[in-house]
Scaffold this active site. Structure first.
Site, mmCIF file in Angstrom:
data_model
loop_
_atom_site.group_PDB
_atom_site.id
_atom_site.type_symbol
_atom_site.label_atom_id
_atom_site.label_comp_id
_atom_site.label_asym_id
_atom_site.label_seq_id
_atom_site.Cartn_x
_atom_site.Cartn_y
_atom_site.Cartn_z
ATOM 1 C CE1 TYR A 35 50.450 53.638 40.242
ATOM 2 C CE2 TYR A 35 48.206 54.606 40.635
ATOM 3 C CZ TYR A 35 49.390 53.551 40.455
ATOM 4 O OH TYR A 35 48.599 52.382 40.728
ATOM 5 C CE1 TYR B 11 44.194 54.934 41.675
ATOM 6 C CE2 TYR B 11 46.266 53.998 43.015
ATOM 7 C CZ TYR B 11 45.176 53.957 41.829
ATOM 8 O OH TYR B 11 45.405 52.985 40.730
ATOM 9 N NE ARG C 99 41.295 50.076 42.027
ATOM 10 C CZ ARG C 99 42.213 49.067 41.796
ATOM 11 N NH1 ARG C 99 42.959 49.660 41.052
ATOM 12 N NH2 ARG C 99 42.072 47.993 42.224
ATOM 13 C CG HIS D 92 46.229 48.754 43.600
ATOM 14 N ND1 HIS D 92 45.582 49.799 43.979
ATOM 15 C CD2 HIS D 92 47.009 49.127 42.336
ATOM 16 C CE1 HIS D 92 45.521 50.761 43.174
ATOM 17 N NE2 HIS D 92 46.267 50.429 41.962
ATOM 18 C CG HIS E 149 49.439 48.312 39.004
ATOM 19 N ND1 HIS E 149 48.140 47.942 38.162
ATOM 20 C CD2 HIS E 149 48.966 49.428 39.554
ATOM 21 C CE1 HIS E 149 47.291 48.973 38.627
ATOM 22 N NE2 HIS E 149 48.004 49.802 39.328
#
Ligand SMILES: [Fe+2]
Length: 251
Positions: free
Chosen positions: A116, A155, A165, A168, A170
């Site tokens: 991110y 990640y 994780r 995905h 969000h």
């Protein structure tokens, strides 16, 4: 479930619509497998407050504030981001299968390397100078949305030893007011990390869990351009999409 669909007068007081979170469908606010929920879940039962005009009239999310460019996460910079280009699209529906138009859909995601653009994300994967990882779109008159992005990477996170994780995206959905915000995550079909993910597994019903997995869509896949994935979001009812506590935005 308390669900008053329309404003009504109760004596001298105006009672505005409210919606109580159903039990059993959505993940609990405190889940032992998802460790950070222990620090942030409410310690006391929730108190439902009456909605007043501030809650039901703001913010003013005029569709004119959202441009077509906001729906394409691959064209924000001079160059294109690295990674597999994808189109994610679907429909926002209510419990009766009716389309929900004029809903602001916001997305945020890691880049193709699983990182991110955020100061607390410092794991050793590269940032992409051509990718911010945020986008938004307003559903059309048929409740449909579509955006273009790149496939996010997996990640690591600190929940437990060797925790990763699954890939995905969000999602946040706004209706017409602050009180009408729902937050969830979309996953990709065939991801081997999903069975090990405490966030996904905190959804009690395995069938509901699978409603967060998008479907590969060959029909919408564009030749020589981008793969497509289909993800419908159902706001309520038996087929509702599981939604999470709004404080869970960070994982
Ligand atoms: Fe995430």
């Amino acid at each position: 479930m308390t669900d008053t669909a329309e404003p009504r007068a109760a004596g001298s007081r105006l009672v505005l619509p409210r919606y109580e979170r159903p039990v059993g469908l959505h993940p609990p606010m405190d889940d032992p497998g998802y460790k950070s929920t222990a620090l942030r879940h409410p310690a006391e039962p929730l108190v439902l407050l009456p909605h007043r005009l501030t809650e039901v009239t703001g913010p003013l999310l005029a569709a004119s504030r959202v441009t077509a460019a906001d729906a394409d996460l691959t064209r924000r910079h001079a160059g294109e981001p690295l990674g597999q280009r994808i189109i994610v699209h679907g429909q926002v529906l209510d419990s009766d299968g009716r389309a929900v138009p004029d809903t602001l859909v916001e997305v945020w995601q890691a880049n193709a390397a699983g990182r991110y653009r955020h100061q607390v994300d410092q794991w050793p994967a590269p940032l992409d100078p051509n990718f911010d990882g945020v986008g938004r779109v307003v559903t059309d008159s048929s409740g449909r949305y579509s955006f273009t992005t790149v496939q996010p990477g997996a990640y690591p996170w600190k929940n437990h030893y060797n925790a990763w994780r699954p890939a995905h995206i969000h999602f946040s959905l706004f209706g017409q007011a602050f009180t009408q915000r729902l937050v969830t995550q979309m996953y990709f079909p065939g991801d081997p990390l999903q069975p090990y993910d405490p966030i996904m597994n905190s959804i009690p019903d395995p069938k509901a869990r699978q409603r967060l997995v998008s479907r590969f869509d060959l029909e919408r896949t564009e030749p020589d351009w981008a793969l497509a994935f289909h993800f419908d979001i159902v706001l309520r009812g038996r087929e509702a999409t599981p939604f999470e506590d709004q404080d869970d935005d960070d994982e």
